[in-house]
Design an enzyme around this catalytic site. Structure first.
Site, PDB file in Angstrom:
ATOM      1  N   ARG A 134      15.886  45.384 108.872  1.00  0.00           N
ATOM      2  CA  ARG A 134      15.712  45.348 107.408  1.00  0.00           C
ATOM      3  C   ARG A 134      15.250  43.939 107.039  1.00  0.00           C
ATOM      4  O   ARG A 134      15.361  43.013 107.860  1.00  0.00           O
ATOM      5  CB  ARG A 134      17.047  45.646 106.711  1.00  0.00           C
ATOM      6  CG  ARG A 134      17.473  47.069 106.898  1.00  0.00           C
ATOM      7  CD  ARG A 134      18.877  47.309 106.324  1.00  0.00           C
ATOM      8  NE  ARG A 134      19.339  48.636 106.690  1.00  0.00           N
ATOM      9  CZ  ARG A 134      20.622  48.964 106.853  1.00  0.00           C
ATOM     10  NH1 ARG A 134      21.561  48.061 106.695  1.00  0.00           N
ATOM     11  NH2 ARG A 134      20.963  50.188 107.184  1.00  0.00           N
TER      12      ARG A 134
ATOM     13  N   ARG B 190      21.835  49.887  97.352  1.00  0.00           N
ATOM     14  CA  ARG B 190      21.536  48.880  98.396  1.00  0.00           C
ATOM     15  C   ARG B 190      20.027  48.761  98.614  1.00  0.00           C
ATOM     16  O   ARG B 190      19.531  47.709  98.989  1.00  0.00           O
ATOM     17  CB  ARG B 190      22.247  49.266  99.710  1.00  0.00           C
ATOM     18  CG  ARG B 190      22.255  48.148 100.714  1.00  0.00           C
ATOM     19  CD  ARG B 190      23.084  48.473 101.941  1.00  0.00           C
ATOM     20  NE  ARG B 190      22.481  49.551 102.745  1.00  0.00           N
ATOM     21  CZ  ARG B 190      23.031  50.054 103.848  1.00  0.00           C
ATOM     22  NH1 ARG B 190      24.191  49.602 104.269  1.00  0.00           N
ATOM     23  NH2 ARG B 190      22.427  51.006 104.512  1.00  0.00           N
TER      24      ARG B 190
ATOM     25  N   ARG C 220      20.967  60.026 106.140  1.00  0.00           N
ATOM     26  CA  ARG C 220      22.264  59.365 106.194  1.00  0.00           C
ATOM     27  C   ARG C 220      23.319  60.145 105.396  1.00  0.00           C
ATOM     28  O   ARG C 220      24.472  60.229 105.808  1.00  0.00           O
ATOM     29  CB  ARG C 220      22.140  57.933 105.667  1.00  0.00           C
ATOM     30  CG  ARG C 220      21.575  57.008 106.714  1.00  0.00           C
ATOM     31  CD  ARG C 220      20.982  55.733 106.164  1.00  0.00           C
ATOM     32  NE  ARG C 220      20.261  55.059 107.237  1.00  0.00           N
ATOM     33  CZ  ARG C 220      20.761  54.089 107.985  1.00  0.00           C
ATOM     34  NH1 ARG C 220      21.959  53.624 107.745  1.00  0.00           N
ATOM     35  NH2 ARG C 220      20.065  53.562 108.973  1.00  0.00           N
TER      36      ARG C 220
HETATM   37  N1  LIG Z   1      27.783  53.952 118.473  1.00  0.00           N
HETATM   38  C1  LIG Z   1      27.334  52.862 117.861  1.00  0.00           C
HETATM   39  N2  LIG Z   1      27.077  52.890 116.553  1.00  0.00           N
HETATM   40  C2  LIG Z   1      26.622  51.763 115.970  1.00  0.00           C
HETATM   41  C3  LIG Z   1      26.423  50.561 116.681  1.00  0.00           C
HETATM   42  N3  LIG Z   1      25.985  49.609 115.822  1.00  0.00           N
HETATM   43  C4  LIG Z   1      25.926  50.202 114.623  1.00  0.00           C
HETATM   44  N4  LIG Z   1      26.312  51.497 114.694  1.00  0.00           N
HETATM   45  C5  LIG Z   1      26.438  52.484 113.628  1.00  0.00           C
HETATM   46  O1  LIG Z   1      25.158  52.982 113.316  1.00  0.00           O
HETATM   47  C6  LIG Z   1      25.163  53.422 111.965  1.00  0.00           C
HETATM   48  C7  LIG Z   1      23.919  52.928 111.299  1.00  0.00           C
HETATM   49  O2  LIG Z   1      23.945  51.532 111.185  1.00  0.00           O
HETATM   50  P1  LIG Z   1      22.865  50.781 110.319  1.00  0.00           P
HETATM   51  O3  LIG Z   1      21.502  51.289 110.668  1.00  0.00           O
HETATM   52  O4  LIG Z   1      23.078  49.313 110.423  1.00  0.00           O
HETATM   53  O5  LIG Z   1      23.133  51.303 108.848  1.00  0.00           O
HETATM   54  P2  LIG Z   1      24.398  51.231 107.856  1.00  0.00           P
HETATM   55  O6  LIG Z   1      25.496  52.068 108.416  1.00  0.00           O
HETATM   56  O7  LIG Z   1      23.869  51.808 106.638  1.00  0.00           O
HETATM   57  O8  LIG Z   1      24.798  49.819 107.729  1.00  0.00           O
HETATM   58  C8  LIG Z   1      26.469  52.910 111.368  1.00  0.00           C
HETATM   59  O9  LIG Z   1      27.374  54.010 111.339  1.00  0.00           O
HETATM   60  C9  LIG Z   1      26.962  51.896 112.328  1.00  0.00           C
HETATM   61  O10 LIG Z   1      28.381  51.817 112.350  1.00  0.00           O
HETATM   62  C10 LIG Z   1      26.725  50.568 118.070  1.00  0.00           C
HETATM   63  O11 LIG Z   1      26.601  49.589 118.797  1.00  0.00           O
HETATM   64  N5  LIG Z   1      27.157  51.746 118.610  1.00  0.00           N
HETATM   65  N1  LIG Z   2      34.114  48.889  96.970  1.00  0.00           N
HETATM   66  C1  LIG Z   2      32.829  48.802  96.650  1.00  0.00           C
HETATM   67  N2  LIG Z   2      32.444  49.104  95.382  1.00  0.00           N
HETATM   68  C2  LIG Z   2      31.147  49.058  95.028  1.00  0.00           C
HETATM   69  N3  LIG Z   2      30.135  48.718  95.855  1.00  0.00           N
HETATM   70  C3  LIG Z   2      30.452  48.433  97.135  1.00  0.00           C
HETATM   71  C4  LIG Z   2      31.805  48.462  97.592  1.00  0.00           C
HETATM   72  N4  LIG Z   2      31.821  48.123  98.892  1.00  0.00           N
HETATM   73  C5  LIG Z   2      30.523  47.887  99.255  1.00  0.00           C
HETATM   74  N5  LIG Z   2      29.713  48.064  98.194  1.00  0.00           N
HETATM   75  C6  LIG Z   2      28.237  47.963  98.158  1.00  0.00           C
HETATM   76  O1  LIG Z   2      27.749  49.166  98.771  1.00  0.00           O
HETATM   77  C7  LIG Z   2      26.568  48.907  99.525  1.00  0.00           C
HETATM   78  C8  LIG Z   2      26.774  49.382 100.952  1.00  0.00           C
HETATM   79  O2  LIG Z   2      27.709  48.510 101.591  1.00  0.00           O
HETATM   80  P1  LIG Z   2      27.527  48.098 103.099  1.00  0.00           P
HETATM   81  O3  LIG Z   2      28.565  47.084 103.396  1.00  0.00           O
HETATM   82  O4  LIG Z   2      26.102  47.733 103.368  1.00  0.00           O
HETATM   83  O5  LIG Z   2      27.848  49.504 103.804  1.00  0.00           O
HETATM   84  P2  LIG Z   2      27.800  49.949 105.333  1.00  0.00           P
HETATM   85  O6  LIG Z   2      27.803  48.711 106.169  1.00  0.00           O
HETATM   86  O7  LIG Z   2      29.020  50.775 105.517  1.00  0.00           O
HETATM   87  O8  LIG Z   2      26.554  50.738 105.472  1.00  0.00           O
HETATM   88  C9  LIG Z   2      26.311  47.417  99.417  1.00  0.00           C
HETATM   89  O9  LIG Z   2      25.294  47.195  98.435  1.00  0.00           O
HETATM   90  C10 LIG Z   2      27.641  46.834  98.974  1.00  0.00           C
HETATM   91  O10 LIG Z   2      27.487  45.667  98.202  1.00  0.00           O
END
Ligand SMILES: Nc1nc2c(ncn2[C@@H]2O[C@H](COP(=O)(O)OP(=O)(O)O)[C@@H](O)[C@H]2O)c(=O)[nH]1
Ligand SMILES: Nc1ncnc2c1ncn2[C@@H]1O[C@H](COP(=O)(O)OP(=O)(O)O)[C@@H](O)[C@H]1O
Length: 402
Positions: free
Chosen positions: A175, A268, A279
């Site tokens: 990203r 986000r 997702r």
């Molecule tokens: N199994 C596994 N899942 C991962 C790993 N790293 C990230 N993920 C998972 O992959 C999913 C997608 O991650 P990401 O593309 O960063 O998107 P986000 O969940 O929206 O932050 C999330 O559920 C993460 O927890 C890994 O090393 N192994």
């Molecule tokens: N408790 C909350 N209330 C409102 N917004 C939240 C909260 N926790 C996280 N966010 C927002 O939600 C979005 C997704 O959070 P993020 O940490 O990127 O999620 P994930 O890592 O699980 O994908 C971000 O823009 C974050 O700032």
């Protein structure tokens, strides 16, 4: 079948007693388990810089070069070896500091048996021993957009010396604000698949159409820095870690509602509409599995961020005033090449008074293995090393030496 190492093969045909097996010549040791003799030392068949392992099969008289997984210890000019529980061998390297001298060669643990099915060959795996009481790694899972990343970065910001993030590999594109090596190791699919095949990953999964995985190294880097490791992985990955030797705490983050999850994911603004839809579809299944599988030790609802963060800290025992790691840093000691080892229950006695100029009572150490955690393909943690005075301390199963 491999070429026989320069070892006294005749004596290998004889029987070895159980427990402590020490036969050393040319910096090699031999440990007998059933019909196999594990010869540790000398050069590895792939690199002369690391300690090699060969297996002598007594029934057929053949030498086997096993597949060796894990971080291999560098060669030293002497080591001792002790058989533990029949499935792993403790190797103590001489001429090294106590933070780098304890290594475990796993030969029959559940991890090895699993790997042998995949490799179709004899497998052994090295795991470095880590002294001290580093606390359990933390696995955090939950659907995309629930706030995992936000909670983890809060934790890392407030407790920088305590936690370290396991940087995963992924085949998804970075990203805008993501940095390679910090948020993820962004990888080609073919490279990542090869590395998975080579046993370099603790776990991996296909998530939202991309490959994600935790390398063994990602977790080791954090353990070596004396920090508690945080893994942000999906539910499939959490299941694999649960089945691995990484003894972790599993926390599932849940949204207050599906609508709120969708709102956060859209706000986000890091994904395309197609990705968001994917997702959200996957989120339903993840929520189902996360809440019902019994896989997670704790489920936290991230409604109000501040109170969710407080609840997370409570689970991790981070009450008011705790800002640094609980780790008890062990004092470093030098272990000489010449030392004698013996085993009493879960304690290994290391007598460094075996040298020409030292008295038998000099430098006696006790390595306590009763709190061992983890193991290949990561680190073996929970080793405790005590200095003891043999003239006053009595060493037995009940004795506390500290
Ligand atoms: N199994 C596994 N899942 C991962 C790993 N790293 C990230 N993920 C998972 O992959 C999913 C997608 O991650 P990401 O593309 O960063 O998107 P986000 O969940 O929206 O932050 C999330 O559920 C993460 O927890 C890994 O090393 N192994
Ligand atoms: N408790 C909350 N209330 C409102 N917004 C939240 C909260 N926790 C996280 N966010 C927002 O939600 C979005 C997704 O959070 P993020 O940490 O990127 O999620 P994930 O890592 O699980 O994908 C971000 O823009 C974050 O700032």
């Amino acid at each position: 079948m491999g070429e026989a190492p320069a070892f006294f093969a005749d004596s290998l045909l004889g029987d070895f007693p159980n427990g402590v097996d020490l036969k050393s010549k040319g910096h090699k040791t031999a440990i007998c388990i059933g019909s196999k003799i594990y010869v540790i030392g000398g050069a590895d068949h792939e690199s002369t810089a690391v300690i090699g392992v060969q297996i002598f099969e007594k029934s057929s008289g053949e030498w086997i070069n096993p597949t060796v997984l894990g971080t291999k210890p560098k060669v030293s000019n002497g080591h001792s070896a002790v058989l533990l529980n029949g499935d792993r061998i403790l190797v103590i390297k001489g001429n090294s500091k106590s933070d780098g001298c304890f290594w475990f060669l796993e030969v029959g643990t559940p991890f090895i048996r699993e790997q042998e099915k995949t490799h179709g060959n004899e497998v052994v795996a090295w795991s470095k021993g880590v002294l001290g009481n580093v606390e359990k790694p933390i696995v955090i899972s939950g659907p995309s957009g629930v706030g995992k990343g936000t909670l983890i970065s809060e934790l890392m910001k407030e407790f920088p010396s305590m936690f370290g993030f396991s940087v995963s590999h992924t085949t998804r594109a970075p990203r805008e604000k993501e940095q390679n090596g910090f948020h993820y190791h962004f990888s080609d699919r073919s490279v990542m698949e090869r590395e998975i095949k080579d046993g370099k990953f603790l776990e991996f999964a296909s998530v939202h159409g991309n490959l994600y995985g935790t390398s063994v190294k990602a977790v080791e880097v954090v353990a070596d820095a004396g920090k508690r490791c945080i893994l942000d992985i999906d539910v499939q990955g959490a299941r694999s870690v649960r089945a691995s030797s990484l003894d972790a705490i599993f926390i599932f983050i849940s949204p207050p509602s599906f609508e709120e999850l969708e709102k956060r994911l859209r706000a986000r603004a890091t994904e395309t509409e197609e990705q968001i839809q994917k997702r959200l579809r996957n989120a339903r299944a993840e929520l189902e599995q996360g809440k019902s599988s019994g896989l997670f030790d704790h489920i936290l609802v991230n409604d109000d961020l501040e109170s969710c963060y407080e609840n997370l800290k409570n689970i991790l025992g981070l009450t008011e005033g705790v800002k640094t790691a609980h780790k008890t840093y062990p004092e470093l000691v030098d272990l000489p090449v010449e030392h004698l080892v013996s085993k009493i229950d879960q304690k290994i006695l290391i007598n460094c008074g075996a040298g020409e100029y030292q008295k038998a009572s000099d430098n006696m150490y006790v390595l306590d293995l009763s709190l061992l955690k983890g193991g290949a393909p990561g680190r073996t943690r929970g080793l405790n090393l005590f200095v003891t005075n043999p003239s006053t301390d009595r060493v037995n199963g009940d004795n506390q030496l500290s």
